[in-house]
Scaffold this motif. Sequence first.
Motif, PDB file in Angstrom:
ATOM      1  N   THR A  79       0.905  -1.387   0.039  1.00 50.84           N
ATOM      2  CA  THR A  79       0.277   0.126  -0.057  1.00 50.84           C
ATOM      3  C   THR A  79       0.652   1.145  -0.044  1.00 50.84           C
ATOM      4  O   THR A  79       2.163   1.138   0.123  1.00 50.84           O
ATOM      5  CB  THR A  79      -0.801  -0.155   1.234  1.00 50.84           C
ATOM      6  OG1 THR A  79      -0.144   0.244   2.300  1.00 50.84           O
ATOM      7  CG2 THR A  79      -1.856  -1.222   1.530  1.00 50.84           C
ATOM      8  N   GLU A  80       0.092   2.364  -0.249  1.00 45.67           N
ATOM      9  CA  GLU A  80       0.931   3.685  -0.220  1.00 45.67           C
ATOM     10  C   GLU A  80       1.684   3.978   1.325  1.00 45.67           C
ATOM     11  O   GLU A  80       2.683   4.472   1.424  1.00 45.67           O
ATOM     12  CB  GLU A  80      -0.141   4.688  -0.479  1.00 45.67           C
ATOM     13  CG  GLU A  80       0.767   6.228  -0.213  1.00 45.67           C
ATOM     14  CD  GLU A  80      -0.484   7.239  -0.481  1.00 45.67           C
ATOM     15  OE1 GLU A  80      -0.119   8.485  -0.403  1.00 45.67           O
ATOM     16  OE2 GLU A  80      -1.642   7.152  -0.813  1.00 45.67           O
ATOM     17  N   LEU A  81       1.074   3.532   2.530  1.00 42.73           N
ATOM     18  CA  LEU A  81       1.466   3.640   3.577  1.00 42.73           C
ATOM     19  C   LEU A  81       2.602   2.835   3.884  1.00 42.73           C
ATOM     20  O   LEU A  81       3.742   3.313   4.272  1.00 42.73           O
ATOM     21  CB  LEU A  81       0.336   3.357   4.654  1.00 42.73           C
ATOM     22  CG  LEU A  81       1.030   3.395   6.337  1.00 42.73           C
ATOM     23  CD1 LEU A  81       1.422   4.855   6.493  1.00 42.73           C
ATOM     24  CD2 LEU A  81      -0.224   3.427   7.177  1.00 42.73           C
ATOM     25  N   PHE A  82       2.642   1.697   3.455  1.00 42.68           N
ATOM     26  CA  PHE A  82       3.797   0.711   3.642  1.00 42.68           C
ATOM     27  C   PHE A  82       4.940   1.159   2.894  1.00 42.68           C
ATOM     28  O   PHE A  82       6.011   1.184   3.431  1.00 42.68           O
ATOM     29  CB  PHE A  82       3.562  -0.788   3.233  1.00 42.68           C
ATOM     30  CG  PHE A  82       4.721  -1.751   3.381  1.00 42.68           C
ATOM     31  CD1 PHE A  82       4.640  -2.301   4.607  1.00 42.68           C
ATOM     32  CD2 PHE A  82       5.655  -1.793   2.587  1.00 42.68           C
ATOM     33  CE1 PHE A  82       5.926  -3.288   4.718  1.00 42.68           C
ATOM     34  CE2 PHE A  82       6.908  -2.718   2.563  1.00 42.68           C
ATOM     35  CZ  PHE A  82       6.983  -3.616   4.008  1.00 42.68           C
ATOM     36  N   ARG A  83       4.681   1.565   1.505  1.00 43.16           N
ATOM     37  CA  ARG A  83       5.742   2.064   0.621  1.00 43.16           C
ATOM     38  C   ARG A  83       6.406   3.458   1.109  1.00 43.16           C
ATOM     39  O   ARG A  83       7.488   3.538   1.071  1.00 43.16           O
ATOM     40  CB  ARG A  83       5.169   2.266  -0.752  1.00 43.16           C
ATOM     41  CG  ARG A  83       4.888   0.985  -1.559  1.00 43.16           C
ATOM     42  CD  ARG A  83       4.532   1.244  -2.960  1.00 43.16           C
ATOM     43  NE  ARG A  83       3.390   1.909  -3.037  1.00 43.16           N
ATOM     44  CZ  ARG A  83       2.262   1.141  -3.346  1.00 43.16           C
ATOM     45  NH1 ARG A  83       1.917   0.083  -3.252  1.00 43.16           N
ATOM     46  NH2 ARG A  83       1.156   2.096  -3.394  1.00 43.16           N
ATOM     47  N   THR A  84       5.464   4.421   1.769  1.00 47.82           N
ATOM     48  CA  THR A  84       6.026   5.446   2.549  1.00 47.82           C
ATOM     49  C   THR A  84       6.852   5.058   3.640  1.00 47.82           C
ATOM     50  O   THR A  84       8.074   5.637   3.738  1.00 47.82           O
ATOM     51  CB  THR A  84       5.052   6.263   2.923  1.00 47.82           C
ATOM     52  OG1 THR A  84       4.275   6.783   1.679  1.00 47.82           O
ATOM     53  CG2 THR A  84       5.511   7.686   3.370  1.00 47.82           C
ATOM     54  N   ILE A  85       6.752   4.311   4.526  1.00 46.47           N
ATOM     55  CA  ILE A  85       7.253   3.923   5.684  1.00 46.47           C
ATOM     56  C   ILE A  85       8.857   3.133   5.268  1.00 46.47           C
ATOM     57  O   ILE A  85       9.702   3.459   5.619  1.00 46.47           O
ATOM     58  CB  ILE A  85       6.641   2.942   6.750  1.00 46.47           C
ATOM     59  CG1 ILE A  85       5.371   3.448   7.250  1.00 46.47           C
ATOM     60  CG2 ILE A  85       7.512   2.194   7.565  1.00 46.47           C
ATOM     61  CD1 ILE A  85       4.455   2.409   8.024  1.00 46.47           C
ATOM     62  N   ASN A  86       8.708   2.367   4.049  1.00 47.68           N
ATOM     63  CA  ASN A  86       9.720   1.761   3.501  1.00 47.68           C
ATOM     64  C   ASN A  86      10.886   2.895   3.091  1.00 47.68           C
ATOM     65  O   ASN A  86      11.986   2.939   3.429  1.00 47.68           O
ATOM     66  CB  ASN A  86       9.511   0.900   2.468  1.00 47.68           C
ATOM     67  CG  ASN A  86      10.749   0.217   1.988  1.00 47.68           C
ATOM     68  OD1 ASN A  86      11.232  -0.706   2.437  1.00 47.68           O
ATOM     69  ND2 ASN A  86      10.691   0.187   0.616  1.00 47.68           N
ATOM     70  N   ALA A  87      10.247   3.851   2.478  1.00 50.20           N
ATOM     71  CA  ALA A  87      11.178   4.771   1.653  1.00 50.20           C
ATOM     72  C   ALA A  87      11.583   5.827   2.852  1.00 50.20           C
ATOM     73  O   ALA A  87      13.045   5.939   2.688  1.00 50.20           O
ATOM     74  CB  ALA A  87      10.503   5.782   0.629  1.00 50.20           C
ATOM     75  N   VAL A  88      11.062   6.215   3.705  1.00 48.03           N
ATOM     76  CA  VAL A  88      11.499   6.990   4.583  1.00 48.03           C
ATOM     77  C   VAL A  88      12.600   6.472   5.619  1.00 48.03           C
ATOM     78  O   VAL A  88      13.717   6.884   5.884  1.00 48.03           O
ATOM     79  CB  VAL A  88      10.477   7.475   5.828  1.00 48.03           C
ATOM     80  CG1 VAL A  88      10.884   8.205   6.873  1.00 48.03           C
ATOM     81  CG2 VAL A  88       9.389   8.427   4.865  1.00 48.03           C
ATOM     82  N   VAL A  89      12.324   5.042   6.154  1.00 47.96           N
ATOM     83  CA  VAL A  89      13.353   4.578   6.781  1.00 47.96           C
ATOM     84  C   VAL A  89      14.638   4.256   6.067  1.00 47.96           C
ATOM     85  O   VAL A  89      15.736   4.439   6.491  1.00 47.96           O
ATOM     86  CB  VAL A  89      12.694   3.017   7.233  1.00 47.96           C
ATOM     87  CG1 VAL A  89      13.952   2.288   7.953  1.00 47.96           C
ATOM     88  CG2 VAL A  89      11.568   3.276   8.360  1.00 47.96           C
ATOM     89  N   LYS A  90      14.542   3.732   4.791  1.00 50.30           N
ATOM     90  CA  LYS A  90      15.766   3.420   3.975  1.00 50.30           C
ATOM     91  C   LYS A  90      16.436   4.737   3.733  1.00 50.30           C
ATOM     92  O   LYS A  90      17.676   4.646   3.575  1.00 50.30           O
ATOM     93  CB  LYS A  90      15.438   2.629   2.860  1.00 50.30           C
ATOM     94  CG  LYS A  90      15.088   1.135   3.035  1.00 50.30           C
ATOM     95  CD  LYS A  90      14.861   0.411   1.964  1.00 50.30           C
ATOM     96  CE  LYS A  90      14.515  -1.125   2.397  1.00 50.30           C
ATOM     97  NZ  LYS A  90      14.696  -2.036   1.326  1.00 50.30           N
ATOM     98  N   GLU A  91      15.819   5.863   3.492  1.00 49.33           N
ATOM     99  CA  GLU A  91      16.404   7.242   3.096  1.00 49.33           C
ATOM    100  C   GLU A  91      17.262   7.679   4.548  1.00 49.33           C
ATOM    101  O   GLU A  91      18.270   8.288   4.426  1.00 49.33           O
ATOM    102  CB  GLU A  91      15.482   8.267   2.907  1.00 49.33           C
ATOM    103  CG  GLU A  91      15.059   8.026   1.285  1.00 49.33           C
ATOM    104  CD  GLU A  91      13.872   8.980   1.075  1.00 49.33           C
ATOM    105  OE1 GLU A  91      13.840  10.110   1.565  1.00 49.33           O
ATOM    106  OE2 GLU A  91      13.377   8.871  -0.024  1.00 49.33           O
ATOM    107  N   ALA A  92      16.912   7.271   5.592  1.00 46.23           N
ATOM    108  CA  ALA A  92      17.368   7.542   6.955  1.00 46.23           C
ATOM    109  C   ALA A  92      18.346   6.570   7.178  1.00 46.23           C
ATOM    110  O   ALA A  92      19.676   7.249   7.697  1.00 46.23           O
ATOM    111  CB  ALA A  92      16.240   7.680   8.222  1.00 46.23           C
ATOM    112  N   MET A  93      18.378   5.454   6.966  1.00 39.73           N
ATOM    113  CA  MET A  93      19.488   4.465   7.071  1.00 39.73           C
ATOM    114  C   MET A  93      19.441   3.635   6.004  1.00 39.73           C
ATOM    115  O   MET A  93      18.567   2.663   5.687  1.00 39.73           O
ATOM    116  CB  MET A  93      18.980   3.354   8.509  1.00 39.73           C
ATOM    117  CG  MET A  93      19.067   4.282   9.511  1.00 39.73           C
ATOM    118  SD  MET A  93      18.180   3.481  11.064  1.00 39.73           S
ATOM    119  CE  MET A  93      16.565   4.309  10.802  1.00 39.73           C
ATOM    120  N   GLU A  94      20.504   3.577   5.240  1.00 40.13           N
ATOM    121  CA  GLU A  94      20.804   2.943   3.856  1.00 40.13           C
ATOM    122  C   GLU A  94      20.631   1.409   4.228  1.00 40.13           C
ATOM    123  O   GLU A  94      20.485   0.605   3.343  1.00 40.13           O
ATOM    124  CB  GLU A  94      22.050   3.351   3.036  1.00 40.13           C
ATOM    125  CG  GLU A  94      21.863   4.853   2.669  1.00 40.13           C
ATOM    126  CD  GLU A  94      23.078   5.061   1.620  1.00 40.13           C
ATOM    127  OE1 GLU A  94      23.982   4.194   1.622  1.00 40.13           O
ATOM    128  OE2 GLU A  94      23.218   6.246   1.259  1.00 40.13           O
TER     129      GLU A  94
END
Length: 433
Positions: free
Chosen positions: A349-364
């Motif tokens: 979903t949009e929410l899962f993809r957003t969580i995934n993107a934000v977390v990975k941008e903060a911690m590669e």
Amino acid sequence: MLNWPAVHREALDIFVRYLQIDTSNPPGNEKPAARFLGALCEAEGIETEYIETAPNREILVARLRGDGSKRPLMLCNHTDVVPVEAQYWDMPAFEGIVQDGKVYGRGAVDMKGCGVMQLIAFLLLKRQGVKLKRDIVFCAVPDEEAGSDWGMVWLCEHRPDVVDVEFELSEGGGGTTRFGREEAKLFSVATNEKDICWLRLTAVGRPGHGSVPHAENSAVYLVQALNRLIDWERGLTFTPDTEAYITRLAEAGLMPTLSDRAAVEERVKNSPELLAMFINTLNLTMLDAGIKANVIPAKSEAVIDCRLLPGQSKADWMDRVRERIADDRISVELYSPDQGEPARVDWDTELFRTINAVVKEAMEDAIVVPGMTIGGTDNRFLRELGIPAYGFIPCLLSPEERRGFHGNNEFLTIENLNMGCELMYEIVRRMVV
């Protein structure tokens, strides 16, 4: 640009004061907590409502209005905490003590800390005057720790307008610093959860004098039954959610692939938290027998905390328990409220993809996986309505912090509080603009 050091100081101050409000459930008495959080919203001119569900028990609903082009996002947290056995704590549980970079108090990780993270995101978006496409609903509910009858259940039944949202974020998943023996930045987004199925076992025998040999002791019947359950070997059950979980871990090099099922099962069996995702768990939590040292008890009772995998029936599980005990002198009945079986929701979903993107941008090097909550949360009631309700506390809890869930000396590090505020803000911001 946000002044994050100032935000961190504000969050810590709110967190400490929040932990000082004793909302042990039972009895609950969560109204002061709802009013505390609500006052912070009111001070910002935010639309705020208090909903009384029982004496001294209130739900706080605060709302930031969007333009309606997208449906609302709910940030939900519970204000109650489990009781404390104070004699086993090294410091008072309701003073919010800050020591060595840690904030101690009942509710620090479950879940007042996450509530503060949500609140900070909510307040910051209001202060910034961000033009929202969605309403943001900040909802703080009572009674989660005792079945939710006076919290989320009440809200779903009596105020469907409040829960008319597209997505919801609450507890149930989050980050951890370890996976098994390996260090990892592993974030699990809980999209499903196990079913609560507490059972009461009752044995009835013949009372008598404690000095006389006796073959009809109800306590002995009960102990024998419990031993059969404790020694019960049960195979692993794989579900679509846990297979997706294992697949993502395998891609990150943390697990064998599903093609090597024997290796996967070996790893699962060696980790209690992982094992709980693949079996119906069973733990003895309460015992009650006897009235006097020299009286053989006529009746003995035990409560076992069972958590069932998605798709499993309480009635079928109770039949399996009875078959395992194989003793007609032991009755087995449901001890927890029967609130139906948890519903599964999609994680793509949009929410899962957003969580995934934000977390990975903060911690590669972060790993984000869909997961399953092995305990019970308020998310299950929203999932029954078809709402993608996810459990996610956006910080990296150490094994010591994770032991704080219903444990002694519960704490959250200031570093995690700060991380959680920043990640929560960015996740919510992206979801609503």
